[in-house]
Motif scaffolding. Structure first.
Motif, PDB file in Angstrom:
ATOM      1  N   TYR A 194      40.960  36.239  46.065  1.00 57.13           N
ATOM      2  CA  TYR A 194      40.072  37.417  46.071  1.00 57.13           C
ATOM      3  C   TYR A 194      39.164  37.416  47.300  1.00 57.13           C
ATOM      4  CZ  TYR A 194      37.844  33.657  43.382  1.00 57.13           C
ATOM      5  OH  TYR A 194      37.416  32.430  42.943  1.00 57.13           O
ATOM      6  N   GLN A 195      38.838  38.657  47.732  1.00 55.44           N
ATOM      7  CA  GLN A 195      37.962  38.821  48.906  1.00 55.44           C
ATOM      8  C   GLN A 195      36.591  39.355  48.526  1.00 55.44           C
ATOM      9  OE1 GLN A 195      40.376  41.399  51.470  1.00 55.44           O
ATOM     10  NE2 GLN A 195      41.050  39.620  52.636  1.00 55.44           N
ATOM     11  N   THR A 196      36.506  40.036  47.397  1.00 56.24           N
ATOM     12  CA  THR A 196      35.235  40.691  47.055  1.00 56.24           C
ATOM     13  C   THR A 196      34.544  39.956  45.911  1.00 56.24           C
ATOM     14  OG1 THR A 196      36.336  42.102  45.452  1.00 56.24           O
ATOM     15  CG2 THR A 196      36.119  42.970  47.692  1.00 56.24           C
ATOM     16  N   GLU A 197      33.230  40.176  45.852  1.00 56.78           N
ATOM     17  CA  GLU A 197      32.441  39.544  44.799  1.00 56.78           C
ATOM     18  C   GLU A 197      32.878  40.058  43.418  1.00 56.78           C
ATOM     19  OE1 GLU A 197      28.376  39.703  46.217  1.00 56.78           O
ATOM     20  OE2 GLU A 197      27.734  39.022  44.227  1.00 56.78           O
TER      21      GLU A 197
ATOM     22  N   ALA B 108      39.831  34.848  52.288  1.00 57.81           N
ATOM     23  CA  ALA B 108      39.433  35.115  50.905  1.00 57.81           C
ATOM     24  C   ALA B 108      38.159  34.341  50.591  1.00 57.81           C
ATOM     25  CB  ALA B 108      40.555  34.684  49.962  1.00 57.81           C
ATOM     26  N   ARG B 109      37.379  34.840  49.636  1.00 57.57           N
ATOM     27  CA  ARG B 109      36.169  34.120  49.197  1.00 57.57           C
ATOM     28  C   ARG B 109      36.559  32.863  48.438  1.00 57.57           C
ATOM     29  NH1 ARG B 109      31.509  37.257  48.488  1.00 57.57           N
ATOM     30  NH2 ARG B 109      30.796  35.982  46.745  1.00 57.57           N
TER      31      ARG B 109
ATOM     32  N   ILE C 288      48.839  36.043  44.458  1.00 63.09           N
ATOM     33  CA  ILE C 288      48.603  37.488  44.278  1.00 63.09           C
ATOM     34  C   ILE C 288      47.341  37.817  45.063  1.00 63.09           C
ATOM     35  CG2 ILE C 288      48.106  39.368  42.647  1.00 63.09           C
ATOM     36  CD1 ILE C 288      50.673  38.294  41.710  1.00 63.09           C
ATOM     37  N   LEU C 289      47.439  38.835  45.913  1.00 64.72           N
ATOM     38  CA  LEU C 289      46.267  39.314  46.668  1.00 64.72           C
ATOM     39  C   LEU C 289      45.596  40.315  45.736  1.00 64.72           C
ATOM     40  CD1 LEU C 289      48.231  39.827  50.020  1.00 64.72           C
ATOM     41  CD2 LEU C 289      47.108  37.739  49.173  1.00 64.72           C
ATOM     42  N   THR C 290      44.564  39.863  45.031  1.00 64.39           N
ATOM     43  CA  THR C 290      44.176  40.570  43.809  1.00 64.39           C
ATOM     44  C   THR C 290      43.620  41.978  44.023  1.00 64.39           C
ATOM     45  OG1 THR C 290      42.053  39.436  43.827  1.00 64.39           O
ATOM     46  CG2 THR C 290      43.778  38.472  42.458  1.00 64.39           C
ATOM     47  N   GLU C 291      42.854  42.185  45.085  1.00 70.21           N
ATOM     48  CA  GLU C 291      42.304  43.542  45.261  1.00 70.21           C
ATOM     49  C   GLU C 291      43.436  44.552  45.432  1.00 70.21           C
ATOM     50  OE1 GLU C 291      41.030  40.944  46.883  1.00 70.21           O
ATOM     51  OE2 GLU C 291      38.922  40.861  46.275  1.00 70.21           O
ATOM     52  N   GLN C 292      44.507  44.152  46.104  1.00 70.92           N
ATOM     53  CA  GLN C 292      45.623  45.070  46.394  1.00 70.92           C
ATOM     54  C   GLN C 292      46.783  44.904  45.425  1.00 70.92           C
ATOM     55  OE1 GLN C 292      45.073  47.398  48.632  1.00 70.92           O
ATOM     56  NE2 GLN C 292      43.073  46.430  48.957  1.00 70.92           N
ATOM     57  N   LYS C 293      46.702  43.892  44.555  1.00 69.33           N
ATOM     58  CA  LYS C 293      47.784  43.577  43.601  1.00 69.33           C
ATOM     59  C   LYS C 293      49.124  43.399  44.332  1.00 69.33           C
ATOM     60  CE  LYS C 293      45.269  44.242  39.767  1.00 69.33           C
ATOM     61  NZ  LYS C 293      44.062  43.646  40.376  1.00 69.33           N
TER      62      LYS C 293
ATOM     63  N   GLU D 147      35.700  38.931  38.182  1.00 71.25           N
ATOM     64  CA  GLU D 147      36.776  39.240  37.223  1.00 71.25           C
ATOM     65  C   GLU D 147      37.745  38.072  37.062  1.00 71.25           C
ATOM     66  OE1 GLU D 147      39.593  42.672  37.532  1.00 71.25           O
ATOM     67  OE2 GLU D 147      37.733  43.718  37.967  1.00 71.25           O
ATOM     68  N   GLU D 148      38.153  37.510  38.192  1.00 69.70           N
ATOM     69  CA  GLU D 148      39.162  36.442  38.148  1.00 69.70           C
ATOM     70  C   GLU D 148      38.588  35.158  37.542  1.00 69.70           C
ATOM     71  OE1 GLU D 148      42.365  36.673  38.621  1.00 69.70           O
ATOM     72  OE2 GLU D 148      42.243  38.748  39.269  1.00 69.70           O
ATOM     73  N   VAL D 149      37.336  34.863  37.865  1.00 70.11           N
ATOM     74  CA  VAL D 149      36.737  33.639  37.318  1.00 70.11           C
ATOM     75  C   VAL D 149      36.534  33.798  35.803  1.00 70.11           C
ATOM     76  CG1 VAL D 149      34.668  32.181  37.349  1.00 70.11           C
ATOM     77  CG2 VAL D 149      35.733  32.890  39.501  1.00 70.11           C
ATOM     78  N   GLU D 150      36.104  34.988  35.395  1.00 62.65           N
ATOM     79  CA  GLU D 150      35.979  35.238  33.943  1.00 62.65           C
ATOM     80  C   GLU D 150      37.338  35.070  33.271  1.00 62.65           C
ATOM     81  OE1 GLU D 150      34.265  39.101  33.215  1.00 62.65           O
ATOM     82  OE2 GLU D 150      32.293  38.407  33.874  1.00 62.65           O
ATOM     83  N   PHE D 151      38.370  35.585  33.930  1.00 55.09           N
ATOM     84  CA  PHE D 151      39.709  35.475  33.352  1.00 55.09           C
ATOM     85  C   PHE D 151      40.150  33.999  33.285  1.00 55.09           C
ATOM     86  CE2 PHE D 151      44.335  35.248  33.638  1.00 55.09           C
ATOM     87  CZ  PHE D 151      44.618  35.790  32.383  1.00 55.09           C
TER      88      PHE D 151
END
Ligand SMILES: Cc1cc2nc3c(=O)[nH]c(=O)nc-3n(C[C@H](O)[C@H](O)[C@H](O)COP(=O)(O)OP(=O)(O)OC[C@H]3O[C@@H](n4cnc5c(N)ncnc54)[C@H](O)[C@@H]3O)c2cc1C
Length: 415
Positions: free
Chosen positions: A142-145, A184-185, A289-294, A150-154
């Motif tokens: 992921y690149q955005t906060e 990525a962050r 997976i590049l999550t912002e762009q899926k 979302e991903e860390v919660e998941f």
């Protein structure tokens, strides 16, 4: 004895044939195409026990609405006057709630874990199959906060359900990808996931089944059925009538039409996506997976596949170059040094993911039929879930106890 007929030679049909022939059942697979290219051959090939949340989830509704206005977005429903689309969307929105997601999680998780275990058995049983299977996990970068949250919660949710999930820093990313920058962050790594070459799997399985005596009837389109009250006795094709003992309906995105011919409703929409291969240079090592762009990134040594976008398209198979461009632009947005080259039109693969409105597959007996089984609607996880689906269908076919509880996949749930 008449054979068991499998309608649809995609990966679900093939793994069903695999487990049926192991039971000594005579099987014929029919397909309206020449069986060279379908949704099962050029996808990202990821085996994902981590994907325990169905597509129909609360977050998808808000995201879907914002994405709908961009031609390059990862999810898209082209607004049009189409009753089937409207019905599907209403069922999708109705299913996209927390209660439904919580109900779906154990079913998806158990199906995925069964499938992963069966893949490992399959690999051990067929060392000759060059599947390019890599058990190195799947990384969600992921690149955005917002996406990080979302991903860390998941990741915490996945851990709560007994799955392994590692939260990675930028330093970890440099170790995992030593050859080029992954901008990525951070990322979440699911070590239990894997990936393989879907074309190699498909080719191996088809050849193996042929050698084992499974008959394939290509260029044969099912157009109707001969039936009594609760049984199908023959299928009617453009090549003539074929008698059957039992039928397995594995028609992917076209399964709703087959269900309609049998008099029941099984809502389904094709979720169109694209992929293309590139020379893997500098080498990307980790399936991501590049999550912002899926966008899915599947490395196979010297080559690499990038795939993505999900356009609710019915069964329309035209190529929308704006969406391919969206996938392409994601590559250098995340890997600035990757030597990307826009693919020629003939290098672009397209596929229709069979999407049920609640994000769960249909697995089990067709409503009101004692000799018709269904395996369809696996949306973005057909490769991942195919061995388990095939095994469950073979067990039902043989009136055996199933390896897991399958209530959540009831075929007639929308009737
Ligand atoms: C870009 C992209 C990336 C993906 N990545 C992944 C991934 O990483 N991991 C994963 O698990 N999944 C992935 N998927 C999803 C996966 O590809 C599908 O879920 C899977 O291929 C569906 O398999 P199937 O056998 O149900 O359908 P198909 O492969 O579509 O097969 C159905 C077959 O039925 C035949 N048929 C239909 N109607 C008739 C008829 N009337 N008569 C005769 N034949 C008929 C069709 O011709 C077709 O060959 C991805 C999909 C896309 C598009």
């Amino acid at each position: 004895m008449k054979p068991t007929l499998i309608i649809g030679g995609g990966i679900i049909g093939l793994f069903s044939a695999y487990f049926l022939q192991k039971e000594g059942i005579e099987v014929t697979v029919l397909d309206r195409t020449d069986l060279r290219d379908n949704c099962s051959t050029g996808n990202a090939g990821m085996i994902v026990p981590s994907h325990i949340i169905p597509l129909a989830a609360p977050g998808m509704v808000t995201k879907g609405i914002s994405w709908m206005f961009s031609s390059k977005s990862p999810f898209y429903i082209h607004p049009r006057l189409d009753f089937k689309l409207l019905q599907w969307c209403l069922l999708f929105f109705k299913s996209a709630n927390e209660k439904q997601v919580q109900r779906a999680i154990p079913f998806l998780k158990n199906l995925s874990l069964l499938s992963k275990a069966l893949y490992l058995d399959f690999k051990a049983e067929h060392p000759e199959a060059a599947l390019a299977m890599q058990e190195k996990g799947l990384m969600m970068a992921y690149q955005t906060e917002g996406m990080e949250k979302e991903e860390v919660e998941f990741a915490y949710l996945a851990r709560k359900h007994g799955l392994e999930a590692e939260i990675l820093s930028q330093a970890d990313l440099r170790t995992i990808e030593p050859n080029l920058e992954l901008k990525a962050r951070g990322a979440v790594l699911f070590p239990g996931d894997a990936h393989l070459d879907p074309g190699a799997l498909y080719g191996f399985l088809k050849k193996y089944l042929e050698e084992k005596g499974v008959k394939f009837l290509s260029n044969t389109q099912v157009q109707g059925f001969e039936k009594t009250v609760s049984k199908v006795s023959a299928i009617l094709t453009d090549q003539g009538k074929i008698e059957a003992e039992k039928i397995l309906l594995c028609g992917g995105s076209w399964s709703a039409e087959l269900a309609k011919m049998l008099g029941f409703s099984m809502p389904m929409m094709g979720g169109k996506g694209y992929s293309f291969l590139q020379k893997n240079q500098p080498e990307i090592r980790q399936a991501t997976i590049l999550t912002e762009q899926k966008v899915a990134v599947s490395p196979y040594g010297e080559t690499i596949r990038f795939g993505g976008t999900l356009e609710i398209a019915g069964t329309n198979q035209s190529v929308d170059m704006r969406r391919v461009q969206g996938i392409f632009e994601s590559i250098n947005r995340y890997y600035p040094d990757f030597e990307s080259k826009f693919p020629n039109e003939n290098e672009i693969w397209k596929g229709l993911r069979p999407c049920s409105p609640d994000g769960l597959p249909y697995i089990g007996f067709a409503p009101n039929y004692s000799n018709v089984l269904v395996g369809s609607g696996h949306s973005m996880m057909g490769i991942s879930l195919a061995p388990a689906t095939g095994k469950l269908l073979a067990e039902l076919h043989q009136a055996k106890d199933t390896s897991m509880e399958i209530r959540g996949f009831e075929v007639g749930r929308f009737n």
